[in-house]
Write a protein that holds these residues in place. Structure first.
Motif, mmCIF file in Angstrom:
data_model
loop_
_atom_site.group_PDB
_atom_site.id
_atom_site.type_symbol
_atom_site.label_atom_id
_atom_site.label_comp_id
_atom_site.label_asym_id
_atom_site.label_seq_id
_atom_site.Cartn_x
_atom_site.Cartn_y
_atom_site.Cartn_z
ATOM 1 N N TYR A 20 -21.454 -20.082 13.805
ATOM 2 C CA TYR A 20 -20.254 -20.576 13.114
ATOM 3 C C TYR A 20 -19.558 -19.438 12.366
ATOM 4 O O TYR A 20 -18.342 -19.285 12.452
ATOM 5 C CB TYR A 20 -20.612 -21.687 12.125
ATOM 6 C CG TYR A 20 -19.408 -22.170 11.333
ATOM 7 C CD1 TYR A 20 -18.519 -23.082 11.895
ATOM 8 C CD2 TYR A 20 -19.149 -21.705 10.046
ATOM 9 C CE1 TYR A 20 -17.394 -23.507 11.192
ATOM 10 C CE2 TYR A 20 -18.034 -22.131 9.342
ATOM 11 C CZ TYR A 20 -17.164 -23.026 9.916
ATOM 12 O OH TYR A 20 -16.047 -23.434 9.217
ATOM 13 N N THR A 21 -20.321 -18.645 11.611
ATOM 14 C CA THR A 21 -19.758 -17.540 10.836
ATOM 15 C C THR A 21 -20.504 -16.248 11.134
ATOM 16 O O THR A 21 -21.737 -16.221 11.143
ATOM 17 C CB THR A 21 -19.846 -17.820 9.319
ATOM 18 O OG1 THR A 21 -19.069 -18.978 9.004
ATOM 19 C CG2 THR A 21 -19.309 -16.640 8.505
ATOM 20 N N LEU A 22 -19.743 -15.194 11.386
ATOM 21 C CA LEU A 22 -20.301 -13.842 11.472
ATOM 22 C C LEU A 22 -19.752 -13.066 10.281
ATOM 23 O O LEU A 22 -18.541 -12.897 10.150
ATOM 24 C CB LEU A 22 -19.906 -13.153 12.781
ATOM 25 C CG LEU A 22 -20.318 -11.681 12.913
ATOM 26 C CD1 LEU A 22 -21.833 -11.542 12.845
ATOM 27 C CD2 LEU A 22 -19.772 -11.082 14.208
ATOM 28 N N PHE A 23 -20.652 -12.609 9.418
ATOM 29 C CA PHE A 23 -20.263 -11.983 8.165
ATOM 30 C C PHE A 23 -20.671 -10.515 8.193
ATOM 31 O O PHE A 23 -21.861 -10.198 8.225
ATOM 32 C CB PHE A 23 -20.953 -12.712 7.001
ATOM 33 C CG PHE A 23 -20.268 -12.565 5.694
ATOM 34 C CD1 PHE A 23 -19.253 -13.432 5.309
ATOM 35 C CD2 PHE A 23 -20.624 -11.546 4.817
ATOM 36 C CE1 PHE A 23 -18.618 -13.295 4.097
ATOM 37 C CE2 PHE A 23 -19.997 -11.401 3.602
ATOM 38 C CZ PHE A 23 -18.983 -12.287 3.239
ATOM 39 N N LEU A 24 -19.675 -9.632 8.222
ATOM 40 C CA LEU A 24 -19.929 -8.192 8.278
ATOM 41 C C LEU A 24 -19.855 -7.639 6.857
ATOM 42 O O LEU A 24 -18.776 -7.459 6.297
ATOM 43 C CB LEU A 24 -18.908 -7.499 9.184
ATOM 44 C CG LEU A 24 -18.812 -8.055 10.618
ATOM 45 C CD1 LEU A 24 -17.777 -7.284 11.423
ATOM 46 C CD2 LEU A 24 -20.166 -8.034 11.314
#
Length: 298
Positions: A38-42
């Protein structure tokens, strides 16, 4: 899609055959199915991600967030053409009368104050404060012309964080709140874009310098979710947000909420919330807008 992937320490991120591949500095790879994300957080400015991966994740509706050198969310990647009839949706937005927008805003503000009411109860605040918040929610008029939102916010914050709390001051409580709000905002933007909405055209927010007025309208009921987390973890917030703090704030998108008498993850409820806005517009019935509410987690 249900997983939040949090990338740090300068890893290399690519996509191969519908797998997200994350390689760390020692060359060790982790593989995650794209359809699970759902979320890719860099969370590191030294992380490398391919252009192919950026576009691949974007067109599949992944909530992709990049941070700056101080670990603050700096941008979201949004696809240009996620909806099949964006112009048709925009015409409906333009056609909304002020009276109808005021009714939508009344419903949003009422839901926000009710979520403050639930958060206050879960935080163990004084019964009189909890009850007064419920009363304020019932007093909200179309367009919130009585400004019950501001009255409730003042009462809520001062009882949750103490009489000395000042919103927008330079302290770790405000840092944590702003961080969490940014995460909620990005998720709301993602859902609005998926349903073809132009985020410039707000229901209540009309700032000409803001490209996301509509998202700022629709995220309001979710601020108390962040506020409650900050209150519950106040003792561990020291000077600046730790990596553990930041991960937990991002993971609030996986908090359970109530939507239409069903318990579900917040990120799923967001999509249903925005879908209900479409139903409310098409049916000219503001009661079709169904807004998620806070429940006890854990």
């Amino acid at each position: 899609m249900f997983r939040t992937v949090y990338v740090t320490a300068g890893e290399c991120v690519t996509v191969v055959d519908n797998w997200l591949i994350i390689k760390n500095n020692q060359g060790v790879e982790n593989k995650i199915p794209v359809d699970d994300i759902y979320t890719l957080f860099l969370d590191n400015i030294h992380t490398k991600i391919s252009v192919y991966a950026l576009q691949y994740l974007s067109v599949r509706g992944i909530n992709l967030i990049c941070c700056d050198d101080k670990y603050r969310p700096a941008c979201s990647v949004i696809p240009f053409a996620k909806h099949y009839r964006p112009y048709g949706v925009m015409k409906k937005q333009f056609a909304l009368t002020k009276e109808y927008r005021d009714l939508i805003w009344q419903r949003i503000v009422k839901a926000k104050i009710m979520n403050q009411h639930y958060a206050a109860a879960l935080a163990g605040l004084n019964d009189k404060v909890v009850e007064r918040l419920r009363q304020l929610a019932e007093e909200v008029l179309p367009g919130d012309i009585g400004n019950r939102e501001a009255i409730a916010a003042k009462m809520f914050f001062r009882n949750l964080y103490g009489c000395g709390f000042v919103r927008f001051s330079e302290d770790v409580i405000n840092y944590a709140m702003n961080y969490g709000y940014t995460i909620m905002r990005s998720a709301v933007i993602r859902s609005l874009v998926a349903y073809g909405y132009n985020c410039v055209l707000g229901v209540h927010h009309v700032n000409e310098n803001n490209a996301f007025n509509l998202a700022d309208d629709f995220m309001e009921p979710f601020r108390p979710i962040v506020d409650l987390w900050v209150s519950e973890h106040n003792d561990e917030l020291v000077d600046e947000l730790s990596r553990h703090n930041r991960i937990n704030l991002v993971n609030l998108l996986n908090a359970e909420v109530n939507w239409n008498n069903k318990t579900m993850k917040l990120h799923n409820a967001l999509d249903k919330y925005i879908a209900s806005f479409t139903t409310a517009i098409d049916s000219a019935d503001v009661n079709k807008l169904v807004i998620p509410s806070i429940i006890k987690n854990g």
